[in-house]
Scaffold this motif. Structure first.
Motif, short mmCIF file in Angstrom:
data_model
loop_
_atom_site.label_atom_id
_atom_site.label_comp_id
_atom_site.label_asym_id
_atom_site.label_seq_id
_atom_site.Cartn_x
_atom_site.Cartn_y
_atom_site.Cartn_z
N LYS A 146 0.86 -1.19 0.00
CA LYS A 146 0.00 0.00 0.00
C LYS A 146 0.90 1.24 0.00
CE LYS A 146 -3.93 -1.90 2.65
NZ LYS A 146 -5.09 -1.62 1.80
N PRO A 147 1.45 1.60 -1.15
CA PRO A 147 2.38 2.73 -1.19
C PRO A 147 1.77 4.05 -0.73
CG PRO A 147 1.79 1.99 -3.40
CD PRO A 147 1.29 0.96 -2.46
N GLN A 148 0.46 4.18 -0.84
CA GLN A 148 -0.21 5.39 -0.37
C GLN A 148 -0.76 5.23 1.04
OE1 GLN A 148 -3.11 5.95 -3.43
NE2 GLN A 148 -1.61 6.55 -4.99
N GLY A 149 -0.68 4.05 1.59
CA GLY A 149 -1.19 3.79 2.93
C GLY A 149 -2.70 3.78 2.97
N SER A 150 -3.24 3.59 4.17
CA SER A 150 -4.69 3.63 4.37
C SER A 150 -5.17 5.07 4.51
CB SER A 150 -5.05 2.85 5.64
OG SER A 150 -4.69 1.50 5.53
N PRO A 151 -6.45 5.32 4.27
CA PRO A 151 -6.99 6.65 4.53
C PRO A 151 -6.74 7.06 5.98
CG PRO A 151 -8.58 5.33 3.31
CD PRO A 151 -7.46 4.41 3.71
N THR A 152 -6.39 8.31 6.20
CA THR A 152 -6.06 8.79 7.55
C THR A 152 -7.28 9.35 8.27
OG1 THR A 152 -5.42 10.94 6.64
CG2 THR A 152 -3.68 9.28 6.93
N SER A 153 -8.43 9.34 7.61
CA SER A 153 -9.64 9.93 8.20
C SER A 153 -10.33 8.99 9.18
CB SER A 153 -10.62 10.32 7.10
OG SER A 153 -10.94 9.19 6.29
N SER A 154 -9.92 7.72 9.19
CA SER A 154 -10.59 6.75 10.04
C SER A 154 -10.23 6.95 11.51
CB SER A 154 -10.21 5.33 9.62
OG SER A 154 -10.80 4.38 10.46
N LYS A 155 -11.16 6.61 12.37
CA LYS A 155 -10.94 6.70 13.82
C LYS A 155 -9.80 5.79 14.25
CE LYS A 155 -13.39 5.91 18.21
NZ LYS A 155 -14.69 5.51 18.81
N TYR A 156 -9.68 4.64 13.61
CA TYR A 156 -8.65 3.66 13.97
C TYR A 156 -7.62 3.56 12.86
CZ TYR A 156 -12.09 2.40 17.48
OH TYR A 156 -12.98 2.44 18.53
N LYS A 157 -6.37 3.38 13.25
CA LYS A 157 -5.27 3.37 12.30
C LYS A 157 -5.36 2.20 11.34
CE LYS A 157 -1.70 5.76 15.02
NZ LYS A 157 -0.34 5.63 15.60
N GLY A 158 -4.99 2.52 10.08
CA GLY A 158 -4.84 1.47 9.09
C GLY A 158 -3.37 1.21 8.83
N VAL A 159 -3.04 0.88 7.59
CA VAL A 159 -1.68 0.55 7.21
C VAL A 159 -0.93 1.82 6.82
CG1 VAL A 159 -0.27 -0.74 5.55
CG2 VAL A 159 -2.40 -1.73 6.42
N ALA A 160 0.27 1.97 7.34
CA ALA A 160 1.13 3.10 6.96
C ALA A 160 1.62 2.89 5.53
CB ALA A 160 2.30 3.21 7.92
N PRO A 161 1.97 3.98 4.82
CA PRO A 161 2.50 3.82 3.45
C PRO A 161 3.68 2.85 3.43
CG PRO A 161 2.05 6.12 3.91
CD PRO A 161 1.86 5.40 5.20
N THR A 162 3.64 1.93 2.49
CA THR A 162 4.67 0.90 2.40
C THR A 162 5.74 1.33 1.40
OG1 THR A 162 3.36 -0.27 0.73
CG2 THR A 162 3.09 -0.95 3.02
N PRO A 163 6.97 0.84 1.56
CA PRO A 163 8.06 1.22 0.65
C PRO A 163 7.86 0.62 -0.74
CG PRO A 163 8.80 -0.47 2.17
CD PRO A 163 7.43 -0.06 2.64
N ALA A 164 8.70 1.05 -1.66
CA ALA A 164 8.66 0.49 -3.02
C ALA A 164 8.88 -1.01 -2.97
CB ALA A 164 9.75 1.15 -3.87
N LEU A 165 8.25 -1.69 -3.90
CA LEU A 165 8.39 -3.14 -3.93
C LEU A 165 9.83 -3.55 -4.21
CD1 LEU A 165 5.23 -4.09 -6.00
CD2 LEU A 165 5.69 -4.79 -3.64
N PRO A 166 10.29 -4.61 -3.60
CA PRO A 166 11.63 -5.12 -3.92
C PRO A 166 11.66 -5.69 -5.33
CG PRO A 166 10.47 -6.67 -2.52
CD PRO A 166 9.59 -5.45 -2.60
#
Length: 522
Positions: free
Chosen positions: A99-119
């Motif tokens: 998830k290079p863009q990460g989860s939406p930050t508007s949610s009450k509970y944290k999602g996935v942080a932006p992930t690095p470029a694929l190996p």
């Protein structure tokens, strides 16, 4: 040029190598357990890898190639005889979140942080393990704690109650892992480490991000804490599938949720089953029963799509929770089942939270929690032998032999007029079980299935209305009719004194269960 076996929509073709939106990598045997694909280590051929929709199969060198988007979880469908390394929460390392863009930050509970470029290569390490075809799986329905107090109830009365031997290889929680408070996912995971076995989790409607505007975003926190919510694996001669069958927001009116499957999930199921030997046992776990109880709980075309994909398999089992009672469901031709077996079995598992941790507190301060159908709180064991299965329910805090509860008058007048029935609640029961009774040393006779309430549970509820002093705990829910209750008349013609009611059940798997209770004739 790389050529890769690739499965989509039930068809197989070859993908030529490397487009910009593809991911490649190896599935290999990690002999030295260092997490690196070393030169002397071997890739595994014939292993399925998925992006949650498409499935690729590794070539002779263990190489796969898959399409990838900006919101994918790449995972391996574990082959029998191998295992992934477990993390500190006994969760399998079979997946990689992209998830290079990460989860939406508007949610009450944290999602996935932006992930690095694929190996350059996304590799997955496996190690060999001995996998018997005879084994057991521990099954939890709806832990569903809404706060730390209820999480403590779950830990003390369920997790601490579990006693397993080496035959139990892993466990599955069938959704509603928590009750809307997604911050409780982490302490739940910590508690589950006490069981010291691999654990797989289904997403429930109370595990979702309710701020999501599309169904594909409702699982962001679940993915952060547990990984994919649609995946599969093999163990022994059994193929296991986990599905998120909650559509949110409800596609009909964008309010609430509806049971069903998205087209991409059905495509994953189609592609997955296309690679499964028809002689294997297939076990599919999800949260909401597909029975459409109440008339509108499930989108029926999605159920039919699943039925059609399973019809060529000889041995299948569906498992669900959600309802907070226990039921054996058998889908027949009238329900759209056209499979080889006469009926498709779904086990709607009793919940570990019972009736949402209601009822009076015991001496340890734990609520009784008996469910509305009279089933006590507990958990189940799925016992598998080659490609066949049987099921057993374990009541929390009771001996494993406790499978039946009898409700009967304590005293009756000899030769009196009027009905005096007694009832037997066989917690795992269905129309396929034989339930018999006798008095003292008399002859066995068959009991009749009864669709009334469980009177023991009704007594628990009315106690809250009749008391003149406040009880410790929370009032239980109203009772519901149960499908696993049997009745017969009490014998009033015996001599005055104490007599014993014996109940015997021969269940659908051939097991014998017995219970007894005394009453007085005066």
């Amino acid at each position: 040029m790389l050529k890769q076996l690739f499965v989509t929509a039930g068809l197989t073709f070859c993908l030529a190598a490397a487009a910009q939106n593809n991911i490649t990598g190896y599935v290999y045997v990690d002999n030295n357990n260092n997490g690196q694909f070393d030169k002397k280590e071997t890739g595994l051929a014939g292993v399925a890898v998925s992006n949650g929709r498409n499935i690729a199969v590794t070539d002779k060198n263990g190489l796969y190639q898959l399409p990838v988007s900006n919101d994918n979880i790449i995972f391996v469908i574990k082959p029998s005889g191998y295992q992934f390394k477990m993390n500190q929460y006994n969760q399998s390392g079979f997946y990689y979140i992209h998830k290079p863009q990460g989860s939406p930050t508007s949610s009450k509970y944290k999602g996935v942080a932006p992930t690095p470029a694929l190996p350059k290569n996304l590799n997955f390490a496996l190690s060999q393990q001995n996998e018997p075809v005879d084994f057991s799986v521990l099954v939890f329905g709806d832990p569903q704690p809404y706060n730390e107090q209820e999480l403590s109830y779950f830990s003390k009365s369920i997790v601490d109650d579990v006693r397993t031997g080496s035959h139990v290889k892993f466990g599955i929680s069938l959704g509603d892992i928590v009750g809307d408070n997604l911050n409780l996912h982490l302490p739940y995971k910590e508690i589950m480490t006490k069981l010291k076995m691999p654990w797989y989790n289904v997403m429930g409607n109370h595990d979702m991000n309710y701020e999501a505007t599309t169904d594909s975003l409702s699982d962001e926190t679940f993915e952060r804490n547990f990984g994919p919510n649609n995946y599969s694996w093999n163990y022994g001669n059994t193929h296991f599938i986990i599905l998120d069958n909650i559509l949110y927001p409800d596609p009909r009116d964008a309010k609430g949720y509806w049971g069903g499957l998205r087209p991409d999930q059905i495509e994953f199921l189609r592609n997955d089953l296309a690679l499964v030997d028809k002689n294997k046992l297939v076990v599919i776990s999800f949260h909401i029963p597909f029975s459409n109880e109440g008339g509108d709980a499930i989108r029926l075309e999605d159920r039919q799509a699943m039925f059609d994909l399973l019809k060529d398999f000889d041995n299948c089992l569906l498992m669900s929770a959600h309802t907070h009672f226990q039921k054996q469901i058998y889908y027949k031709t009238s329900d759209g089942w056209q499979g080889k077996s006469q009926a498709l079995h779904e086990y709607n598992v009793g919940t570990t939270s019972g009736d949402w941790y209601s009822g009076e507190l015991d001496a340890a301060g734990i609520p009784d929690g008996t469910m509305r159908d009279g089933t006590p709180r507990g958990y189940a064991f799925l016992n598998i032998k080659n490609n066949k299965y049987n099921l057993r329910y374990k009541v929390a805090g009771k001996d494993s032999a406790y499978q039946i509860r009898i409700y009967a008058p304590k005293i009756v007048a000899r030769n009196s007029r009027g009905a005096a029935p007694f009832y037997a609640n066989f917690f795992m029961g269905s129309e396929k079980d034989l339930v018999e009774y006798k008095f003292d040393n008399g002859k066995w006779a068959e009991m009749l299935r009864d669709s009334t309430f469980d009177y023991t549970y009704l007594d628990m509820v009315t106690r809250w209305d009749e008391t003149t002093t406040l009880l410790q705990g929370r009032r239980p829910s109203a009772p519901v009719a149960t499908g696993h209750l049997w009745s017969a008349p009490v014998n009033k013609k015996l001599a005055p004194g104490t007599h014993t009611i014996h109940v015997r059940v021969k269940d659908v798997y051939g097991n014998i269960h017995e219970e007894q209770q005394s009453y007085i004739i005066q």
